[in-house]
Write an enzyme that holds these catalytic residues in place. Structure first.
Site, mmCIF file in Angstrom:
data_model
loop_
_atom_site.group_PDB
_atom_site.id
_atom_site.type_symbol
_atom_site.label_atom_id
_atom_site.label_comp_id
_atom_site.label_asym_id
_atom_site.label_seq_id
_atom_site.Cartn_x
_atom_site.Cartn_y
_atom_site.Cartn_z
ATOM 1 N N GLY A 163 -25.333 -46.908 34.046
ATOM 2 C CA GLY A 163 -24.613 -47.894 35.127
ATOM 3 C C GLY A 163 -23.159 -47.456 35.293
ATOM 4 O O GLY A 163 -22.174 -46.669 35.495
ATOM 5 N N PRO A 200 -28.256 -48.227 40.109
ATOM 6 C CA PRO A 200 -27.898 -48.580 41.815
ATOM 7 C C PRO A 200 -26.499 -49.515 41.551
ATOM 8 O O PRO A 200 -26.905 -50.369 40.765
ATOM 9 C CB PRO A 200 -28.947 -49.215 42.223
ATOM 10 N N MET A 201 -25.452 -48.908 42.129
ATOM 11 C CA MET A 201 -23.934 -50.168 41.870
ATOM 12 C C MET A 201 -24.000 -50.407 43.154
ATOM 13 O O MET A 201 -23.086 -49.441 44.589
ATOM 14 C CB MET A 201 -24.117 -49.402 41.196
ATOM 15 N N GLY A 209 -28.322 -51.565 30.912
ATOM 16 C CA GLY A 209 -27.529 -51.593 29.913
ATOM 17 C C GLY A 209 -26.616 -51.349 28.770
ATOM 18 O O GLY A 209 -27.391 -50.977 27.182
ATOM 19 N N LYS A 223 -36.689 -52.796 40.082
ATOM 20 C CA LYS A 223 -35.530 -53.101 38.960
ATOM 21 C C LYS A 223 -35.112 -54.724 38.822
ATOM 22 O O LYS A 223 -35.163 -55.387 39.779
ATOM 23 C CB LYS A 223 -34.461 -52.232 39.460
ATOM 24 N N CYS A 265 -30.350 -58.623 41.458
ATOM 25 C CA CYS A 265 -29.244 -58.617 42.480
ATOM 26 C C CYS A 265 -29.118 -61.074 41.826
ATOM 27 O O CYS A 265 -29.998 -61.319 42.458
ATOM 28 C CB CYS A 265 -28.853 -58.601 43.451
ATOM 29 N N GLN A 299 -33.104 -48.635 47.025
ATOM 30 C CA GLN A 299 -33.025 -49.335 46.579
ATOM 31 C C GLN A 299 -33.251 -50.604 48.168
ATOM 32 O O GLN A 299 -31.692 -49.844 48.373
ATOM 33 C CB GLN A 299 -32.242 -50.259 46.121
HETATM 34 C C1 LIG Z 1 -20.680 -52.363 40.638
HETATM 35 C C2 LIG Z 1 -21.984 -53.274 40.174
HETATM 36 C C3 LIG Z 1 -22.512 -52.737 41.448
HETATM 37 C C4 LIG Z 1 -24.405 -52.957 40.799
HETATM 38 N N1 LIG Z 1 -25.143 -52.663 42.193
HETATM 39 C C5 LIG Z 1 -26.250 -53.464 42.197
HETATM 40 C C6 LIG Z 1 -27.330 -53.470 42.399
HETATM 41 O O1 LIG Z 1 -27.116 -52.522 44.169
HETATM 42 N N2 LIG Z 1 -29.342 -53.148 42.223
HETATM 43 C C7 LIG Z 1 -29.468 -52.980 41.324
HETATM 44 O O2 LIG Z 1 -30.689 -53.032 41.141
HETATM 45 N N3 LIG Z 1 -28.302 -52.911 40.483
HETATM 46 C C8 LIG Z 1 -26.638 -53.693 40.678
HETATM 47 N N4 LIG Z 1 -25.562 -53.099 39.426
HETATM 48 C C9 LIG Z 1 -26.529 -53.330 38.350
HETATM 49 C C10 LIG Z 1 -26.798 -51.762 37.167
HETATM 50 O O3 LIG Z 1 -27.732 -51.478 37.956
HETATM 51 C C11 LIG Z 1 -27.068 -52.118 35.834
HETATM 52 O O4 LIG Z 1 -28.726 -52.484 35.533
HETATM 53 C C12 LIG Z 1 -25.955 -52.835 35.317
HETATM 54 O O5 LIG Z 1 -25.160 -52.605 35.355
HETATM 55 C C13 LIG Z 1 -26.227 -52.586 33.464
HETATM 56 O O6 LIG Z 1 -26.215 -51.098 33.038
HETATM 57 P P1 LIG Z 1 -24.593 -50.555 32.657
HETATM 58 O O7 LIG Z 1 -24.246 -50.955 31.464
HETATM 59 O O8 LIG Z 1 -25.163 -49.646 32.140
HETATM 60 O O9 LIG Z 1 -23.518 -50.553 33.589
HETATM 61 C C14 LIG Z 1 -24.768 -53.320 39.989
HETATM 62 C C15 LIG Z 1 -23.934 -53.092 38.714
HETATM 63 C C16 LIG Z 1 -22.109 -53.183 39.019
HETATM 64 C C17 LIG Z 1 -21.475 -53.002 37.426
#
Ligand SMILES: Cc1cc2nc3c(=O)[nH]c(=O)nc-3n(C[C@H](O)[C@H](O)[C@H](O)COP(=O)(O)O)c2cc1C
Length: 346
Positions: free
Chosen positions: A224, A16-17, A202, A140, A101, A71
């Site tokens: 993500g 989720p992002m 991550g 999460k 978050c 979510q």
């Molecule tokens: C722009 C952005 C928005 C995100 N929004 C959420 C969110 O709404 N809910 C959540 O659980 N994690 C959120 N995350 C965290 C990601 O889901 C993920 O766990 C984190 O970026 C690490 O993974 P990655 O290195 O593959 O990006 C967000 C990350 C980014 C970069």
């Protein structure tokens, strides 16, 4: 792989992002393959319970995205249970709780990662939700609040006992935000310790890393930023996991992705613009502006790692209309260079 009774076609999922993983983006990633699950941007439990249009819009999804997880965030057990029922009523396959978050606006309301600081309360929230719905409830979380409070292993057990069907762990603390690197050893230890499926999250920006993480003991990997840079990354990881060479993605395909995204976004219903008591032209302008901003947001990730990516990023950021945006995309990806006109704007 299964979460409760929900079968996932692949162990790789789009994380989720907020602001990024809208329905249009999720659909496109899904169409490119390798994606076992999509999760919506986080949605306020309060907004769902109060029926706020904008909140409901964030929770919307299309059939082709299934299996889909919505979510939600919040800290009140009753409201979270009621919100879970709304999510179930919307037909989602899974309801996920945001305990990761770190943004103060969310965390200060006893929601997001601040739930990790009150594990007993967090478990009460999950228990209330699990009793209220039949669909799986998942969590999460991060590694913890800070280095002194890295309590994900304890919380993972507690939410499992409270009825969670799976958990995802982003191996950073809230204090780290996105600095440093994710602690995948911690994630693997949690996966070893609990009996429900664990997704790790991550720092996977290459498909090879996704496959390596899967082999570290987790049942699934949530990707993500890597998907924002390369929407084929899950399909490529699936290729590698099946022992095939990873598929090649041409520049034309990369350009087409952006054009398809613009096209899908143009046809999205956006409450904010439609609700304005203005005329059709001005609503159209607001909608186009929204699409331009969406492309700018994606562009800041999508252009990383591309030759001349910084030129493309600057050009996308300076485009004011959809026609300009399309022209920039077409000329960059067909000739691998931004057009002279776009460069003149930089
Ligand atoms: C722009 C952005 C928005 C995100 N929004 C959420 C969110 O709404 N809910 C959540 O659980 N994690 C959120 N995350 C965290 C990601 O889901 C993920 O766990 C984190 O970026 C690490 O993974 P990655 O290195 O593959 O990006 C967000 C990350 C980014 C970069």
């Amino acid at each position: 792989m299964k979460i409760g009774s929900v079968e996932l076609p692949s162990p790789f999922a789009v994380a989720p992002m907020a602001g990024m993983t809208d329905s249009a983006f999720r659909r496109l990633v899904k169409r490119h393959g390798g994606c076992g699950l999509v999760v919506t941007e986080m949605v306020s439990s309060e907004g769902l319970v109060r029926g706020i249009d904008r909140t409901l819009e964030y929770a919307e999804y299309t059939e082709e995205e299934r299996p889909v997880s919505i979510q939600i965030f919040g800290g009140d057990p009753e409201k979270m249970a009621a919100a879970a029922q709304i999510v179930e009523g919307m037909g989602a396959d899974i309801v996920d709780v945001n305990m990761g978050c770190p943004v103060p606006k969310i965390a200060k309301h006893n929601a997001g990662c601040s739930l990790m600081r009150e594990p007993q309360h967090a478990a009460t929230v999950i228990n209330a939700m699990a009793k209220a719905v039949k669909i799986p409830v998942t969590v999460k979380m991060r590694a913890g609040w800070n280095d002194q409070e890295k309590n994900a292993p304890t919380l993972a057990r507690m939410v499992q006992d409270a009825g969670a069907a799976a958990i995802a762990v982003h191996g950073r603390t809230a204090a780290q935000s996105y600095s440093g690197s994710a602690d995948w050893d911690l994630v693997a230890r949690i996966a070893d310790d609990v009996s429900i499926p664990v997704f790790g999250s991550g720092d996977c920006i290459e498909p090879e890393q996704i496959v390596a993480k899967l082999q570290s003991g987790v049942e699934g990997v949530l990707v993500g930023r890597g998907v924002l840079r390369n929407p084929w990354i899950l399909a490529q990881a699936e290729d590698l996991a099946a022992g095939r060479p990873k598929r090649d993605v041409t520049l034309e395909q990369r350009g087409q992705f952006l054009l398809d995204y613009i096209e899908l976004l143009q046809h999205e219903r956006v409450w904010d613009h439609e609700s304005r008591p203005t005329n059709h032209d001005s609503r159209q302008r607001s909608h186009d502006k929204w699409v331009v901003n969406k492309l700018r947001a994606l562009g800041s990730y999508y252009t990383k790692g591309l030759d001349n990516g910084s030129h493309l990023r600057t050009a996308i950021n300076s485009a004011e209309t959809l026609d300009e945006l399309r022209e920039i995309v077409v000329s960059f990806f067909s000739g691998s260079r931004v057009s002279d006109r776009a460069i003149a704007q930089i």
